[in-house]
Motif scaffolding. Structure first.
Motif: not given
Length: 590
Positions: A352-355, A360-363
């Motif tokens: 997860n880069l959208n912390t 809206d967790a998303h890599g």
């Protein structure tokens, strides 16, 4: 490449939840056995990739410790959405094909319905001899699941040293650097934090492919880059253009040569051969543009107007092919003798880069921890994607499981409803097939899995000044559902929250947390050992599980209950099951 990727991963570690870091961000090098060797368990978290040589074969789920009953119930529920008993209820889709996988094996396959059933947008059914029955090999329009293929291509370019994830997209495609877009990075496009609008009517507003691509290049940002999450087709359309510019090859060739051919995904690609029409699931009846029943061409109007090959949509595939892709990620980017990505790239795609954007967790390409379609398999280390046409892929790294569900929910009309209930049913079926064994004795108290309900488990306690209650709890619930410990001093007429301390882990590494009376384990698939001091005058304590109208995790369990009066043990739950008053809770053995 390694420096850029390492820099991004290092930055991403800040703020990532413990479960995500253990199960995704710090995935160990691939190996055949991670040390625990346990299958069929929901509460066993695997901390490494599988053996990269792992290839799928069919295995009876019982052999892997799974309960087949929830799996069969899931398929029955999925069928019911295609064949509603009420004649006034429209079906959610005309066909479904699915595969469930666990521990490197296919544990269940499913197919039902008709790949082609309707003649028009009103739902007029074709004559029986003109319909096409769905088979395990039916080819579906994957819609936005195509974004994963574009993301893989971009990560391959990163590995080849052609792309820096932290670099501005405009440094590769200069004409993009206008309208506030000059600082948008490649990684922001992959995580949908670029600030671009979600969509443009490329097919209707612009006359040809060149002007449509130029419209994407000229669009202005709607928000400053990096400040909001907004899922945008334009991000992936632009990344497809980037890949083509840097390589000189069209996107469909890059996908074929870099992904589908090495993995043997023979039925996956863009613009399927018309000779395969008898195997392809139809989608929508479209009057504008005037296409009639779309069958064998991409459903998405913008992708269609771009020639059927676009970064955001256009891929057609089958459930068996998508199962191979899922296992490839569980293997850390390899399958059998083929490797399409390195392990570092896989980590980046599923961390997860959208912390800073809650929910809206998303890599780098994958959506993460989205219970609305991942259901009981969701968690910080669960990756996946959906497609507008009714497709979905869910990969649970913690249990080494995956679910592929392909439907044509827009056949004959997108207005007939969402197939999210079916998506959740598939994931829930596999999650519930995985065991959560009791902590003590042969059974634990299970709070049930019903939406819009409240279940309780009550227990009388002795009057005293030093009464305490101990119990173990497994809580894998939707954040909006409630698991609570409560006390009553008036025979159950009124209840108040009873604070408790919960401890997870053992010894020096144990985590202790003070709880106000309600607890959600935040995606950590382990038991917590709880202790509560019972106030004087308390007559009853109870555990309460309250769910909202839809969506659940694996559920809640209570076990190993012990009541003390000072140091004296006055009740052991395993020895006195009749002491509990259960309303909806039930004893289960797994």
């Amino acid at each position: 490449m390694r420096g850029a990727l390492g820099k991004l991963l290092g930055a991403s570690a800040v703020g990532v939840t413990t479960a995500a870091m253990v199960a995704v961000g710090s995935l160990a090098p691939a190996r055949a056995d991670d040390g625990n060797g346990q299958t069929g368990r929901f509460d066993v978290v695997h901390d490494g990739f599988m053996d990269p040589r792992t290839t799928l074969s069919d295995v009876d789920p019982v052999r892997l410790g799974l309960d087949p009953a929830p799996i069969e119930a899931a398929w029955e529920e999925i069928n019911s959405y295609a064949h509603p008993s009420d004649p006034d209820v429209r079906p959610l889709y005309s066909s479904s094909v699915g595969i469930m996988g666990h521990a490197g094996a296919v544990v269940s396959r499913h197919h039902d319905g008709h790949a082609l059933l309707y003649a028009d947008g009103d739902g007029t059914e074709l004559p029986p001899d003109e319909r096409i029955a769905a088979t395990p090999e039916t080819i579906y329009d994957m819609a936005s699941v195509s974004k994963l293929f574009t993301s893989i291509v971009v990560m391959q370019l990163v590995e080849d040293g052609l792309v820096d994830l932290d670099a501005a997209y405009a440094s590769y495609v200069p004409e993009f650097g206008n309208g506030g877009k000059d600082e948008i990075t490649v990684s922001q496009m992959l995580t949908h934090t670029s600030g671009l609008v979600a969509w443009l009517p490329l097919w209707s507003r612009y006359p040809d492919v060149e002007s449509r691509i130029r419209a994407v290049m000229d669009v202005e940002v709607s928000n400053p880059p990096g400040t909001v999450y907004e899922y945008s087709d334009l991000n992936l359309i632009a990344l497809g253009v980037l890949a083509e510019r840097l390589t000189g090859e069209p996107l469909d060739v890059l996908v074929r040569d870099g992904i589908t051919a090495p993995l043997g995904m023979a039925d996956t690609g863009y613009n399927p051969d018309p000779a395969l029409l008898h195997r392809i699931a139809a989608t929508e009846y479209q009057a504008s543009p005037d296409r009639g029943i779309v069958h064998g061409e991409v459903h998405d109007e913008n992708a269609w107007s771009l020639g059927g090959v676009a970064g955001h949509a256009g891929i057609f595939s089958t459930a068996p092919d998508m199962a191979v892709l899922a296992q490839t990620f569980l293997n850390g980017g390899a399958y059998g003798d083929a490797r399409i990505l390195g392990e570092d790239s896989v980590r980046a795609m599923v961390t997860n880069l959208n912390t800073e954007f809650d929910g809206d967790a998303h890599g780098l390409g994958f959506e993460l921890d989205q219970m609305w379609y991942m259901g009981g398999l969701s968690g910080p280390a669960t990756a996946g994607h959906t497609g507008y046409t009714g497709t979905s892929l869910v990969i649970d790294f913690q249990s080494r499981s995956f679910v592929v569900l392909l439907t044509n929910r827009v056949h004959p009309s997108r207005s007939w409803g969402s197939n999210n209930p079916a998506r959740r049913a598939a994931s829930d079926g596999l999650a519930r097939a995985l065991a959560v064994p009791p902590q003590q004795g042969r059974t634990a108290w299970f709070g049930g899995l019903r939406d819009g309900s409240e279940t309780t488990l009550a227990l009388e306690v002795p009057d005293g000044r030093r009464v305490s209650i101990e119990f173990s709890a497994f809580v894998d619930a939707e954040p909006t559902d409630v698991f609570a410990l409560e006390a009553s001093a008036d025979g159950g007429q009124t209840w108040t929250l009873l604070p408790f301390t919960v401890e997870r882990g053992k010894g020096r590494h144990a985590d202790r947390e003070e709880i106000d009376g309600t607890w959600n384990n935040q995606g950590n698939r382990d038991w917590g050992r709880a202790t509560a001091r019972v106030p004087e005058g308390t007559e009853l304590v109870r555990w309460r599980y309250t769910t909202d109208s839809n969506t659940q995790g694996r559920g809640v369990l209570v076990d190993a209950v012990k009541v003390r009066d000072g140091r004296r043990v006055v009740l052991v739950g395993e020895s006195a099951p009749d002491a509990f008053e259960a309303d909806g809770f039930e004893p289960v053995s797994r």
